[in-house]
Write a protein that holds these residues in place. Structure first.
Motif, PDB file in Angstrom:
ATOM      1  N   UNK A  55       0.872  -1.164  -0.070  1.00 12.81           N
ATOM      2  CA  UNK A  55       0.164  -0.070  -0.102  1.00 12.81           C
ATOM      3  C   UNK A  55       0.934   1.381   0.015  1.00 12.81           C
ATOM      4  N   UNK A  56       0.668   2.149  -1.003  1.00 12.28           N
ATOM      5  CA  UNK A  56       1.196   3.589  -0.966  1.00 12.28           C
ATOM      6  C   UNK A  56       0.355   4.525  -0.572  1.00 12.28           C
ATOM      7  N   UNK A  57       0.288   5.291   0.588  1.00 19.14           N
ATOM      8  CA  UNK A  57      -0.563   6.221   1.016  1.00 19.14           C
ATOM      9  C   UNK A  57      -0.352   7.422   0.135  1.00 19.14           C
ATOM     10  N   UNK A  58      -1.218   8.569   0.517  1.00 23.53           N
ATOM     11  CA  UNK A  58      -1.029   9.614  -0.280  1.00 23.53           C
ATOM     12  C   UNK A  58       0.054  10.551  -0.103  1.00 23.53           C
ATOM     13  N   UNK A  59       0.884  10.132   0.853  1.00 22.25           N
ATOM     14  CA  UNK A  59       2.090  10.869   1.314  1.00 22.25           C
ATOM     15  C   UNK A  59       3.142  10.277   0.363  1.00 22.25           C
ATOM     16  N   UNK A  60       3.122   9.174  -0.021  1.00 21.57           N
ATOM     17  CA  UNK A  60       4.008   8.276  -0.895  1.00 21.57           C
ATOM     18  C   UNK A  60       5.006   7.266   0.014  1.00 21.57           C
ATOM     19  N   UNK A  61       4.271   7.217   1.420  1.00 17.43           N
ATOM     20  CA  UNK A  61       4.755   5.984   2.337  1.00 17.43           C
ATOM     21  C   UNK A  61       4.484   4.827   1.888  1.00 17.43           C
ATOM     22  N   UNK A  62       5.319   3.900   1.869  1.00 17.40           N
ATOM     23  CA  UNK A  62       5.154   2.546   1.442  1.00 17.40           C
ATOM     24  C   UNK A  62       5.064   1.358   2.659  1.00 17.40           C
ATOM     25  N   UNK A  63       3.808   0.606   2.559  1.00 16.72           N
ATOM     26  CA  UNK A  63       3.434  -0.184   3.539  1.00 16.72           C
ATOM     27  C   UNK A  63       3.137  -1.519   2.959  1.00 16.72           C
ATOM     28  N   UNK A  64       3.877  -2.726   3.641  1.00 18.97           N
ATOM     29  CA  UNK A  64       3.703  -4.078   3.362  1.00 18.97           C
ATOM     30  C   UNK A  64       3.180  -4.488   4.448  1.00 18.97           C
ATOM     31  N   UNK A  65       2.011  -5.067   4.344  1.00 16.48           N
ATOM     32  CA  UNK A  65       1.331  -5.457   5.603  1.00 16.48           C
ATOM     33  C   UNK A  65       0.114  -6.429   5.364  1.00 16.48           C
ATOM     34  N   UNK A  66      -0.042  -7.272   6.126  1.00 10.28           N
ATOM     35  CA  UNK A  66      -1.550  -8.086   5.766  1.00 10.28           C
ATOM     36  C   UNK A  66      -2.545  -7.724   6.956  1.00 10.28           C
ATOM     37  N   UNK A  67      -2.091  -6.449   7.566  1.00  6.20           N
ATOM     38  CA  UNK A  67      -3.034  -6.176   8.726  1.00  6.20           C
ATOM     39  C   UNK A  67      -4.242  -5.465   8.009  1.00  6.20           C
ATOM     40  N   UNK A  68      -5.547  -5.816   7.953  1.00  4.88           N
ATOM     41  CA  UNK A  68      -6.630  -4.998   7.258  1.00  4.88           C
ATOM     42  C   UNK A  68      -6.862  -3.752   7.846  1.00  4.88           C
ATOM     43  N   UNK A  69      -6.817  -3.463   9.400  1.00  7.69           N
ATOM     44  CA  UNK A  69      -6.952  -2.190   9.857  1.00  7.69           C
ATOM     45  C   UNK A  69      -5.992  -0.991   9.073  1.00  7.69           C
ATOM     46  N   UNK A  70      -4.546  -1.575   8.794  1.00  5.33           N
ATOM     47  CA  UNK A  70      -3.732  -0.752   8.479  1.00  5.33           C
ATOM     48  C   UNK A  70      -3.980  -0.559   7.004  1.00  5.33           C
ATOM     49  N   UNK A  71      -4.453  -1.317   6.260  1.00  8.47           N
ATOM     50  CA  UNK A  71      -4.883  -1.197   4.937  1.00  8.47           C
ATOM     51  C   UNK A  71      -5.773  -0.317   4.658  1.00  8.47           C
ATOM     52  N   UNK A  72      -6.947  -0.422   5.516  1.00  5.90           N
ATOM     53  CA  UNK A  72      -7.996   0.252   5.514  1.00  5.90           C
ATOM     54  C   UNK A  72      -7.759   1.807   6.003  1.00  5.90           C
ATOM     55  N   UNK A  73      -6.797   1.986   6.814  1.00  7.62           N
ATOM     56  CA  UNK A  73      -6.642   3.289   7.315  1.00  7.62           C
ATOM     57  C   UNK A  73      -5.629   4.049   6.394  1.00  7.62           C
ATOM     58  N   UNK A  74      -4.759   3.290   5.479  1.00  4.22           N
ATOM     59  CA  UNK A  74      -3.610   4.078   4.757  1.00  4.22           C
ATOM     60  C   UNK A  74      -4.252   4.166   3.358  1.00  4.22           C
ATOM     61  N   UNK A  75      -5.437   3.708   2.804  1.00  4.82           N
ATOM     62  CA  UNK A  75      -6.048   3.854   1.691  1.00  4.82           C
ATOM     63  C   UNK A  75      -6.909   5.266   1.450  1.00  4.82           C
ATOM     64  N   UNK A  76      -7.074   6.011   0.247  1.00  2.00           N
ATOM     65  CA  UNK A  76      -7.853   7.166   0.380  1.00  2.00           C
ATOM     66  C   UNK A  76      -9.379   6.727  -0.030  1.00  2.00           C
TER      67      UNK A  76
END
Length: 91
Positions: A55-76
């Protein structure tokens, strides 16, 4: 003196496949379509063999995760019904 705007019946302003949705039934259908899209996004990260997502958020930070809460929090999310689900998951 009133200005008259000519009406042209065969002018196409939008691309092919464009749908104009209006009314309560169309809004309900769009809300119903938005929620499964959000659930499809995180469905593969659940369970013992859950997959990681990049997941790449709106700030350009890169996340590699299987945590659904993190995925949902970081998407726009812009759709109101899906955004309500995101806010409910964060509560």
């Amino acid at each position: 003196m009133a200005l008259k705007v000519p009406k042209a019946n065969n002018i196409q302003l939008f691309k092919d496949g464009y749908k104009h949705l209006s009314g309560l039934e169309d809004a309900v259908l769009r809300n119903i379509q938005a929620v499964p899209e959000l659930s499809d996004l995180v469905r593969t990260s659940f369970g013992p063999s859950g997959r990681n997502k990049l997941v790449i958020n709106h700030l350009g930070k890169l996340f590699v995760t299987s945590d659904a809460a993190t995925i949902i929090r970081e998407i726009e999310v812009v759709h109101p019904a899906a955004k309500l689900l995101v806010m409910a998951s964060q509560a």
